[in-house]
Design a protein around this motif. Sequence first.
Motif, PDB file in Angstrom:
ATOM      1  N   ARG A 176       0.810  -1.220   0.000  1.00  0.00           N
ATOM      2  CA  ARG A 176       0.000   0.000   0.000  1.00  0.00           C
ATOM      3  C   ARG A 176       0.842   1.268   0.000  1.00  0.00           C
ATOM      4  O   ARG A 176       0.382   2.342   0.395  1.00  0.00           O
ATOM      5  CB  ARG A 176      -0.978  -0.001   1.182  1.00  0.00           C
TER       6      ARG A 176
ATOM      7  N   VAL B  16      -4.780 -20.788   5.905  1.00  0.00           N
ATOM      8  CA  VAL B  16      -5.506 -19.586   6.287  1.00  0.00           C
ATOM      9  C   VAL B  16      -6.973 -19.914   6.578  1.00  0.00           C
ATOM     10  O   VAL B  16      -7.631 -20.609   5.788  1.00  0.00           O
ATOM     11  CB  VAL B  16      -5.427 -18.529   5.163  1.00  0.00           C
TER      12      VAL B  16
ATOM     13  N   ARG C 225     -10.002 -15.041   7.176  1.00  0.00           N
ATOM     14  CA  ARG C 225      -8.768 -14.254   7.110  1.00  0.00           C
ATOM     15  C   ARG C 225      -8.199 -14.164   5.704  1.00  0.00           C
ATOM     16  O   ARG C 225      -7.140 -13.576   5.512  1.00  0.00           O
ATOM     17  CB  ARG C 225      -7.717 -14.867   8.040  1.00  0.00           C
TER      18      ARG C 225
ATOM     19  N   ALA D 177      -8.973 -12.396   3.214  1.00  0.00           N
ATOM     20  CA  ALA D 177      -8.850 -11.019   2.732  1.00  0.00           C
ATOM     21  C   ALA D 177      -7.639 -10.307   3.319  1.00  0.00           C
ATOM     22  O   ALA D 177      -7.263  -9.227   2.842  1.00  0.00           O
ATOM     23  CB  ALA D 177     -10.120 -10.237   3.051  1.00  0.00           C
ATOM     24  N   ASP D 178      -7.010 -10.888   4.343  1.00  0.00           N
ATOM     25  CA  ASP D 178      -5.828 -10.262   4.946  1.00  0.00           C
ATOM     26  C   ASP D 178      -4.578 -10.443   4.093  1.00  0.00           C
ATOM     27  O   ASP D 178      -3.560  -9.790   4.349  1.00  0.00           O
ATOM     28  CB  ASP D 178      -5.560 -10.855   6.333  1.00  0.00           C
ATOM     29  N   TYR D 179      -4.646 -11.322   3.108  1.00  0.00           N
ATOM     30  CA  TYR D 179      -3.477 -11.626   2.283  1.00  0.00           C
ATOM     31  C   TYR D 179      -3.615 -10.918   0.931  1.00  0.00           C
ATOM     32  O   TYR D 179      -4.588 -11.136   0.209  1.00  0.00           O
ATOM     33  CB  TYR D 179      -3.354 -13.141   2.073  1.00  0.00           C
TER      34      TYR D 179
ATOM     35  N   THR E 117     -11.997 -15.451  -3.515  1.00  0.00           N
ATOM     36  CA  THR E 117     -11.905 -15.660  -2.075  1.00  0.00           C
ATOM     37  C   THR E 117     -13.263 -15.458  -1.410  1.00  0.00           C
ATOM     38  O   THR E 117     -13.611 -16.170  -0.459  1.00  0.00           O
ATOM     39  CB  THR E 117     -10.869 -14.717  -1.428  1.00  0.00           C
TER      40      THR E 117
ATOM     41  N   ARG F 206     -15.108 -18.315   0.613  1.00  0.00           N
ATOM     42  CA  ARG F 206     -15.425 -18.090   2.021  1.00  0.00           C
ATOM     43  C   ARG F 206     -16.903 -18.376   2.307  1.00  0.00           C
ATOM     44  O   ARG F 206     -17.252 -19.007   3.290  1.00  0.00           O
ATOM     45  CB  ARG F 206     -15.091 -16.636   2.385  1.00  0.00           C
TER      46      ARG F 206
END
Length: 330
Positions: A92, A305, A309, A311-313, A323, A327
């Motif tokens: 980011r 994972v 979680r 979306a954390d990657y 994803t 999920r």
Amino acid sequence: MGPTAPEPGCFGADVGWSGAPLDTARLRLRAPRLEDAEAVARGAGEWDVARFTANIPHPLDAGMVAPFLADLGRKAANGEAYVMLMERRLDREVIGAIGFEHKDGGAEIGYWVAKPHWGSGYATEAARRLLRLIFRNFDIGWVAAEVLPENVASIRVLEKLGFAAEGEVARELPARGRSATLMRYRLTRATWAAREAAKPMVLVAAVAMVDVDGRVLLAERPAGKMMAGLWEFPGGKVHAGETPEAALIREVHEELSVDVRESCLAPLAFASHDYDTFHLLMPLYVCRTWKGEIRATEGQALAWVRPARLADYPMPPADVPLTAILRDWL
């Protein structure tokens, strides 16, 4: 489970830019925010960046950038000009900016990239995505760019994108306090459309390996590969004459050192994504049963994972919508 929501413009092309981020393989092009002032000043404030521009002052600090960023929202709302920041999807970090303004039935683009990221192809990647937005969402027949003759790197970017040299023009450079002769380049809609039509279609098969605890296996793309550092579902390219299932059996054995059978692969969803230089079609399968112990054989990092979680990657754009489907299914 029902299908994911269609994109805006499902019953007709969108007009203009809604402000929604535009994703590329490595970048997210997004609207600037006031809190970006420091990052913009740090990147654009380098003399080696500013000296190739007409309007970026030098020296530059965050206090000078903030009013400019505030004005960009007004210009976008009025349809005068659109500027987006280049944000790396991996961490980011804001590494540059790109934008365009309307000019006599066409558009003129400009961009800059922070010096530590020169030579990484970010300007070309961002410009390809911006051109797709311009020609698909605006009634524009051509896009032009003007560069200083000594800005060899920027000229190379334009040539890679299909721009053709038109000649020289004399321009004032307000921030430099002088005038200069610039080289003008132009890309027509017809040329852009022909290049788009020539893009190859790439078929890739991917699999969500799910263990007994309901965790999903992700693999990190290793250094040296396109989109290095992003996480993805294991898989790979489908070879000529090969089925997606056969490709996955082969790829899973090569990448993870385990054996699966076609009967172990349950098709779940697919992604169809335009990566600007190619179009990706990727079916996603789910596998809960395999023989052997999973281990990385190609230098990639692996992570088990929890679905909540995923979306954390940070992942390639094509994997992201999958994803959400996975999920919800799990």
